[in-house]
Design a protein around this motif. Structure first.
Motif, mmCIF file in Angstrom:
data_model
loop_
_atom_site.group_PDB
_atom_site.id
_atom_site.type_symbol
_atom_site.label_atom_id
_atom_site.label_comp_id
_atom_site.label_asym_id
_atom_site.label_seq_id
_atom_site.Cartn_x
_atom_site.Cartn_y
_atom_site.Cartn_z
ATOM 1 N N VAL A 102 -10.746 -8.300 -1.993
ATOM 2 C CA VAL A 102 -9.677 -7.384 -1.578
ATOM 3 C C VAL A 102 -10.027 -5.959 -1.994
ATOM 4 N N THR A 103 -9.914 -5.038 -1.053
ATOM 5 C CA THR A 103 -10.076 -3.623 -1.385
ATOM 6 C C THR A 103 -8.723 -2.951 -1.185
ATOM 7 N N ALA A 104 -8.237 -2.283 -2.226
ATOM 8 C CA ALA A 104 -6.932 -1.624 -2.154
ATOM 9 C C ALA A 104 -7.112 -0.138 -1.859
ATOM 10 N N TYR A 105 -6.422 0.331 -0.850
ATOM 11 C CA TYR A 105 -6.425 1.763 -0.523
ATOM 12 C C TYR A 105 -5.022 2.279 -0.818
ATOM 13 N N ASN A 106 -4.881 2.850 -2.001
ATOM 14 C CA ASN A 106 -3.550 3.279 -2.427
ATOM 15 C C ASN A 106 -3.284 4.705 -1.963
ATOM 16 N N GLU A 107 -3.222 4.856 -0.667
ATOM 17 C CA GLU A 107 -3.115 6.201 -0.100
ATOM 18 C C GLU A 107 -2.527 6.097 1.294
ATOM 19 N N ARG A 108 -2.178 7.264 1.827
ATOM 20 C CA ARG A 108 -1.739 7.287 3.212
ATOM 21 C C ARG A 108 -2.910 7.731 4.066
ATOM 22 N N LEU A 109 -3.184 6.969 5.119
ATOM 23 C CA LEU A 109 -4.303 7.340 5.965
ATOM 24 C C LEU A 109 -3.933 8.547 6.816
ATOM 25 N N ASN A 110 -4.941 9.361 7.115
ATOM 26 C CA ASN A 110 -4.718 10.512 7.972
ATOM 27 C C ASN A 110 -5.935 10.684 8.883
ATOM 28 N N ALA A 111 -5.844 11.703 9.725
ATOM 29 C CA ALA A 111 -6.912 11.926 10.707
ATOM 30 C C ALA A 111 -8.259 12.154 10.022
ATOM 31 N N GLU A 116 -13.351 6.526 8.895
ATOM 32 C CA GLU A 116 -14.337 6.075 7.921
ATOM 33 C C GLU A 116 -13.869 4.790 7.233
ATOM 34 N N VAL A 117 -12.566 4.727 6.933
ATOM 35 C CA VAL A 117 -12.031 3.544 6.246
ATOM 36 C C VAL A 117 -12.129 2.298 7.128
ATOM 37 N N ILE A 118 -11.741 2.402 8.397
ATOM 38 C CA ILE A 118 -11.712 1.186 9.235
ATOM 39 C C ILE A 118 -13.103 0.790 9.730
#
Lengths: 273, 93
Positions: A102-111, A116-118
């Motif tokens: 599991v990788t946790a991204y504790n943030e709000r995604l933006n443009a 890069e994340v997906i």
């Protein structure tokens, strides 16, 4: 691939299924799914993806667990109130199935960061609770050629679809070209949602994601499934690929990610249903 | 022609809570006009001022999107079902 004794036992009900088998289970174990929102939809979806043995799960959410979330966000529990949702979800997943990374991204995604994340995942599962994130997820998935398993809900009603414009199926914008402007989205005061509805929609998303990974059955690409809990009715409506779509059509005008303004103040900054 | 119109949750406060209502007309446009007469305020939730469909709402005649038929001029027949299907995003976190 060679299964361990533990894996053979854990996944035995999949392995004996003719359409899954050892081959299918191996595909699941190698698959990577990114889940946007560890809320109402993300909670059941994450649990079933983890239980199914999806090898790597990314979970993104910028919120803390709140007591009012627990009416539907079943991956969290009372002891986790005040903890970041991503950490609470990661802990629950690891307790359910320690084999999942599991990788946790504790943030709000933006443009600036979503593509890069997906990029490192095969499938994006959208359980977000606002239009700007929903359009961002659609556009980023299109540019990165990722299959998008979309779910949304309002009060007693939910929608599920799979968007694969890179395989000549429609995208979310073929269905809805633009998000509603301020004042025309249902107001937050009118909102509210039946907790168990989140389970129905989130689990349907997990089913679709798993079918995509296994490449079995007929998916919801090109269809919008509309569920009305009060009528207990499912309607499957056709979604056509729109040649005039601004994103995936013949003469696209959207060439890069667009940032929309949050239309509902009270949900600004939040990332899940 | 009398068609059954399926009202989505966000618009039900305009129909007194009804999830299905009946409206008459020969085309989708006429059905919407009849609907507006019965439930004032509903049309502006579906259409722009010029009468075109809003970009975050779709109308399905049975299981077909009217944008890929003859849009507002799509003909309806008795017992057709017209579904109003707005984009929904969640709404509470």
């Amino acid at each position: 691939m060679d299964f361990t004794e533990e894996q053979i036992e854990r996944y035995s009900r999949h392995i004996i299924l003719p359409d899954v088998g050892g081959k299918g289970q191996a595909k699941l174990l190698k698959s990577r799914v990114f889940v946007l929102g560890a809320g109402g939809l993300g909670s059941p979806a994450l649990l079933y993806l983890a239980a199914a043995g999806v090898g790597a799960i990314g979970v993104c959410d910028g919120d803390l667990v709140d007591l009012s979330n627990l009416q539907r966000q079943i991956i969290h529990n009372t002891g986790m109130v005040g903890t970041p949702k991503t950490l609470s979800a990661k802990k629950a997943i690891e307790e359910l199935n320690p084999g999942v990374k599991v990788t946790a991204y504790n943030e709000r995604l933006n443009a600036g960061n979503i593509r890069e994340v997906i990029r490192g995942y095969d499938i994006v599962l959208d359980g977000s609770d606002n239009f700007p994130t929903r359009f961002l997820a659609n556009d980023a998935s299109f540019f990165e050629k990722k299959t998008l398993v979309s779910g949304s809900m309002f009060r007693f009603e939910g929608q599920v679809s799979v968007f694969k414009p890179h395989q000549n199926y429609p995208c979310y914008r073929c269905l809805y070209p633009e998000p509603p402007p301020k004042g025309l989205a249902p107001s937050c005061q009118e909102a509210g949602v039946l907790g168990a509805l989140a389970g129905v929609i989130g689990v349907l998303q997990a089913v679709e994601a798993i079918k995509e990974i296994l490449n079995i059955g007929e998916g919801l690409s090109g269809y919008l499934l509309v569920f009305d809990a009060l009528k207990m009715s499912f309607k499957k409506l056709k979604i056509r690929k729109d040649p005039g779509c601004a994103l995936c059509g013949e003469n696209p005008s959207i060439k890069e990610l667009v940032t929309y303004e949050e239309v509902c103040e009270a949900t600004a900054g939040k990332c899940e249903s | 022609m009398a068609v059954k119109v399926r009202i989505p949750t966000p618009l039900r406060k305009l129909t007194g809570g009804s999830s299905e209502v009946f409206a008459e007309g020969v085309t989708v446009s006429e059905v919407l006009a009849d609907l507006e007469g019965k439930y004032p305020g509903i049309k502006e939730r579906i259409c722009e001022n010029d009468g075109a469909l809003r970009k975050f709402v779709n109308l399905y005649l049975n299981d077909e999107d009217i944008r890929f038929k003859e849009n507002m001029n799509t003909k309806v027949v008795d017992n057709d079902e017209l579904s109003i299907v707005p984009a929904i995003a969640g709404g509470i976190s």
